[in-house]
Every structure is written in C-alpha cells, then in structure tokens.
Motif scaffolding. Sequence first.
Motif, mmCIF file in Angstrom:
data_model
loop_
_atom_site.group_PDB
_atom_site.id
_atom_site.type_symbol
_atom_site.label_atom_id
_atom_site.label_comp_id
_atom_site.label_asym_id
_atom_site.label_seq_id
_atom_site.Cartn_x
_atom_site.Cartn_y
_atom_site.Cartn_z
ATOM 1 N N LEU A 86 0.819 -1.200 0.000
ATOM 2 C CA LEU A 86 0.000 0.000 0.000
ATOM 3 C C LEU A 86 0.855 1.253 0.000
ATOM 4 O O LEU A 86 1.905 1.302 0.657
ATOM 5 C CB LEU A 86 -0.911 0.009 1.238
ATOM 6 C CG LEU A 86 -1.809 -1.214 1.444
ATOM 7 C CD1 LEU A 86 -2.600 -1.063 2.741
ATOM 8 C CD2 LEU A 86 -2.752 -1.398 0.267
ATOM 9 N N ASP A 87 0.379 2.289 -0.707
ATOM 10 C CA ASP A 87 1.045 3.580 -0.604
ATOM 11 C C ASP A 87 0.678 4.210 0.737
ATOM 12 O O ASP A 87 -0.178 3.709 1.477
ATOM 13 C CB ASP A 87 0.675 4.487 -1.782
ATOM 14 C CG ASP A 87 -0.826 4.746 -1.905
ATOM 15 O OD1 ASP A 87 -1.573 4.535 -0.921
ATOM 16 O OD2 ASP A 87 -1.261 5.181 -2.993
ATOM 17 N N GLU A 88 1.334 5.300 1.077
ATOM 18 C CA GLU A 88 1.134 5.878 2.407
ATOM 19 C C GLU A 88 -0.293 6.361 2.648
ATOM 20 O O GLU A 88 -0.851 6.109 3.727
ATOM 21 C CB GLU A 88 2.123 7.025 2.654
ATOM 22 C CG GLU A 88 1.944 7.746 3.994
ATOM 23 C CD GLU A 88 1.922 6.810 5.206
ATOM 24 O OE1 GLU A 88 1.218 7.138 6.190
ATOM 25 O OE2 GLU A 88 2.588 5.762 5.176
ATOM 26 N N PRO A 89 -0.949 7.040 1.700
ATOM 27 C CA PRO A 89 -2.338 7.445 1.961
ATOM 28 C C PRO A 89 -3.258 6.264 2.271
ATOM 29 O O PRO A 89 -4.099 6.349 3.165
ATOM 30 C CB PRO A 89 -2.747 8.166 0.671
ATOM 31 C CG PRO A 89 -1.467 8.698 0.123
ATOM 32 C CD PRO A 89 -0.462 7.633 0.433
ATOM 33 N N ARG A 90 -3.092 5.153 1.531
ATOM 34 C CA ARG A 90 -3.965 4.008 1.793
ATOM 35 C C ARG A 90 -3.561 3.305 3.092
ATOM 36 O O ARG A 90 -4.409 2.799 3.832
ATOM 37 C CB ARG A 90 -3.940 3.031 0.614
ATOM 38 C CG ARG A 90 -5.175 2.143 0.595
ATOM 39 C CD ARG A 90 -5.286 1.355 -0.685
ATOM 40 N NE ARG A 90 -5.360 2.168 -1.874
ATOM 41 C CZ ARG A 90 -6.463 2.731 -2.334
ATOM 42 N NH1 ARG A 90 -7.595 2.602 -1.671
ATOM 43 N NH2 ARG A 90 -6.441 3.450 -3.441
ATOM 44 N N THR A 91 -2.262 3.291 3.380
ATOM 45 C CA THR A 91 -1.815 2.737 4.655
ATOM 46 C C THR A 91 -2.433 3.514 5.807
ATOM 47 O O THR A 91 -2.900 2.933 6.798
ATOM 48 C CB THR A 91 -0.279 2.788 4.747
ATOM 49 O OG1 THR A 91 0.279 1.974 3.710
ATOM 50 C CG2 THR A 91 0.207 2.280 6.102
ATOM 51 N N GLN A 92 -2.458 4.841 5.675
ATOM 52 C CA GLN A 92 -3.070 5.678 6.704
ATOM 53 C C GLN A 92 -4.547 5.349 6.868
ATOM 54 O O GLN A 92 -5.057 5.257 7.991
ATOM 55 C CB GLN A 92 -2.904 7.155 6.354
ATOM 56 C CG GLN A 92 -3.658 8.124 7.252
ATOM 57 C CD GLN A 92 -3.154 8.106 8.683
ATOM 58 O OE1 GLN A 92 -1.974 7.837 8.924
ATOM 59 N NE2 GLN A 92 -4.036 8.382 9.634
ATOM 60 N N MET A 93 -5.247 5.143 5.764
ATOM 61 C CA MET A 93 -6.669 4.807 5.839
ATOM 62 C C MET A 93 -6.879 3.491 6.571
ATOM 63 O O MET A 93 -7.775 3.376 7.423
ATOM 64 C CB MET A 93 -7.264 4.736 4.428
ATOM 65 C CG MET A 93 -8.742 4.375 4.388
ATOM 66 S SD MET A 93 -9.061 2.593 4.360
ATOM 67 C CE MET A 93 -8.691 2.213 2.648
ATOM 68 N N PHE A 94 -6.067 2.491 6.280
ATOM 69 C CA PHE A 94 -6.210 1.219 6.991
ATOM 70 C C PHE A 94 -5.900 1.389 8.479
ATOM 71 O O PHE A 94 -6.583 0.792 9.325
ATOM 72 C CB PHE A 94 -5.318 0.148 6.358
ATOM 73 C CG PHE A 94 -6.009 -0.605 5.258
ATOM 74 C CD1 PHE A 94 -6.563 -1.855 5.493
ATOM 75 C CD2 PHE A 94 -6.136 -0.058 3.986
ATOM 76 C CE1 PHE A 94 -7.221 -2.544 4.494
ATOM 77 C CE2 PHE A 94 -6.794 -0.742 2.976
ATOM 78 C CZ PHE A 94 -7.345 -1.992 3.227
ATOM 79 N N ARG A 95 -4.915 2.213 8.791
ATOM 80 C CA ARG A 95 -4.579 2.439 10.206
ATOM 81 C C ARG A 95 -5.718 3.086 10.962
ATOM 82 O O ARG A 95 -6.010 2.706 12.103
ATOM 83 C CB ARG A 95 -3.331 3.339 10.319
ATOM 84 C CG ARG A 95 -2.011 2.646 10.111
ATOM 85 C CD ARG A 95 -0.858 3.502 10.638
ATOM 86 N NE ARG A 95 -0.784 4.792 9.971
ATOM 87 C CZ ARG A 95 0.101 5.081 9.006
ATOM 88 N NH1 ARG A 95 0.961 4.180 8.591
ATOM 89 N NH2 ARG A 95 0.115 6.284 8.456
ATOM 90 N N ASP A 96 -6.396 4.068 10.346
ATOM 91 C CA ASP A 96 -7.392 4.811 11.134
ATOM 92 C C ASP A 96 -8.820 4.313 10.949
ATOM 93 O O ASP A 96 -9.688 4.629 11.756
ATOM 94 C CB ASP A 96 -7.298 6.327 10.874
ATOM 95 C CG ASP A 96 -7.559 6.748 9.429
ATOM 96 O OD1 ASP A 96 -8.451 6.190 8.779
ATOM 97 O OD2 ASP A 96 -6.859 7.676 8.959
ATOM 98 N N SER A 97 -9.096 3.531 9.893
ATOM 99 C CA SER A 97 -10.487 3.179 9.610
ATOM 100 C C SER A 97 -10.769 1.680 9.505
ATOM 101 O O SER A 97 -11.930 1.280 9.589
ATOM 102 C CB SER A 97 -10.948 3.855 8.310
ATOM 103 O OG SER A 97 -10.919 5.260 8.448
ATOM 104 N N ILE A 98 -9.747 0.864 9.311
ATOM 105 C CA ILE A 98 -9.948 -0.574 9.182
ATOM 106 C C ILE A 98 -9.346 -1.331 10.366
ATOM 107 O O ILE A 98 -10.021 -2.141 11.017
ATOM 108 C CB ILE A 98 -9.350 -1.109 7.866
ATOM 109 C CG1 ILE A 98 -9.958 -0.372 6.664
ATOM 110 C CG2 ILE A 98 -9.574 -2.616 7.761
ATOM 111 C CD1 ILE A 98 -11.440 -0.580 6.490
ATOM 112 N N HIS A 99 -8.081 -1.083 10.667
ATOM 113 C CA HIS A 99 -7.432 -1.832 11.744
ATOM 114 C C HIS A 99 -8.116 -1.678 13.098
ATOM 115 O O HIS A 99 -8.222 -2.668 13.848
ATOM 116 C CB HIS A 99 -5.960 -1.439 11.837
ATOM 117 C CG HIS A 99 -5.162 -1.858 10.645
ATOM 118 N ND1 HIS A 99 -3.928 -1.331 10.337
ATOM 119 C CD2 HIS A 99 -5.430 -2.763 9.652
ATOM 120 C CE1 HIS A 99 -3.465 -1.884 9.231
ATOM 121 N NE2 HIS A 99 -4.361 -2.743 8.787
ATOM 122 N N PRO A 100 -8.645 -0.501 13.458
ATOM 123 C CA PRO A 100 -9.322 -0.421 14.762
ATOM 124 C C PRO A 100 -10.548 -1.309 14.879
ATOM 125 O O PRO A 100 -10.813 -1.861 15.956
ATOM 126 C CB PRO A 100 -9.692 1.063 14.871
ATOM 127 C CG PRO A 100 -8.663 1.775 14.043
ATOM 128 C CD PRO A 100 -8.456 0.851 12.872
#
Length: 300
Positions: free
Chosen positions: A165-179
């Motif tokens: 994943l690129d950084e923007p999508r990595t950020q999305m997974f960190r804040d919206s999927i992983h939790p």
Amino acid sequence: MHASATRLPSAAAWTVGDITVRRIDEIALPPQTGPWLLPGATPEVVSQLPWLKPDFADETNVLRLASHSFALTVDGMRVLIDTGIGNAKTRANPAWHDLDTDYLTRLAAIGFTPESVDLVLLTHLHTDHVGWNTRAEGGSWVPTFPNARYLTTRTEWDFWSTTELDEPRTQMFRDSIHPIRDAGLLDVVDVSAEGTTVAPGLTLLPTPGHTPGQVAVRIDSRGATALVTGDCVHHPVQLADDALGSCVDIDPEQATATRRALLASLAGTDTLVLGSHFPAPTAGHVVTDGDAYRFLPYGM
C-alpha cells in the motif's frame, strides 16, 4: 413500480416492500471530483446527454457527485451500507481531508445512534466508503458503531492485506480498518457468484473490477427489489456509455464488463437503483435509450 418514495425532514427515503431505505448525507463532492474520477466524461460528452441536468450535471456540463450512506432496518436489525469519508481524517485528497460534518447527527435524527447500529456492510475498502467506521476519541481511533458487525468480502480483504500500500492508503487502513479489526468487529465473508445473503432480504452481489472484491447490495422485500450500486457505477453518465471508467478502477476491463452486465440485468425492470455517489434524487430506474441506457429518477 414496486418502490415508493417519500421525503423525510432528516433524510430522503424510499420504501422497498416492508423496508424503508434512507439516504444519510455526508457531503456534496466538489466540482473537480467528476473530471478527476471519470476523465472520459468530458463537458463535450456530458453536453450530449441533456437528461443529466440539472440533478446530475451542472450548467457547465460538470458532473455532480456526493458522499452518503444508506440506512435501513431488516428483521429488527439496523443496517448501514458504507460509511463515507469520516471526520478529522488525514487524507491526500483535499476534498476528503479533515472533514467536520454532522453525519452522526443525521444518523441520530432517524434513530440510528452509534450504539444502536447492528450491521455495517462495506461495498469495498476504499477511503470514501469506510471513513465513519471509526471516530476520534482520546487521541486514538475507536469503532463508531461499537455493537455492530462490519462485513467485507474475503476477496476484498485478501487483496488489500497482500498488496503493498502507498502511504495514503496505509493511513486509511490504520485509522479506519485496523481499529475495527482489532476490536473483533470485522467479519470477512465469502460471496458466491450468484450472491450471498447476509441478512433477511440483503444479498451481496459480486461486482468486481473497481476493486477485486467489491459488491453491490440487493434489497428484497415482498416482491420489491432495490440495488445499492457501490462503485460499480459511480454516476448516471456511465449508463450512456458503460466504457466510461473510473481513474481508480483496479481492473478497468473487468469493471466495464461488470457494469455492462449489471446494467443489462437492471434495464426495464422495477428494481430501484440507489447510486452510492449519485446526488439527489439518487434513486431511479435504468431504462433503455437507443443502444444504451439512461437513468430515470424515481417518480418521473
């Protein structure tokens, strides 16, 4: 037609048999969204389709798009289809960055408080469909709907979990999927080619191309049917030319084939189509228009 519509103070609503489907608005997307998302839908193309105006294109032939969810109750369960962009999220797209909308207030106005939601169906794992999975609390991201099961497809999950994943999508997974995964709320479901029923009257239909595991959601009740498109169809302009693809389609050829088959299955039927990014009036029917189709808003 089987489906009937009414306007509520807090949300547009349509009845499908015994089920009421409500649109929960987040934001109208800015005018630059259309040219970026659907680059083939140029002003020249749009100008040849007068039925798009004024609801789906403006006077300069620029497409209108929106971000919203759909809320409904089935078999006593409160269900949300997709969760939009979300508030206070760091996003590369300036139209999605650090939003401050009253989305949760609009949900609460129809009785969908965060604690009361039972099921969240995610058509696919793109940033503008998963944002309200979580909300900020005490410096971290926590599930917005703490008592809900969040559903995504196995194909979708397997793709993103094994893709660099690129950084923007990595950020999305960190804040919206992983939790939601870490809270034990994320369910990964297998979807058959014919579709998989996940609740009474709710069926996930595979619509791959935009993403590998994307689904549309079919709603069935007492002989009436509606379909929430996901991003298989972003905008009614694609009914006029099903080859008009999105710049973020992962497999453009498959996306076109999927859209072509879906539109053919909907044309001339009573199925109420609910566009995941269609601005108001949002709901309508696919009708034949020469050798293509057009979108006939509900009630017209």
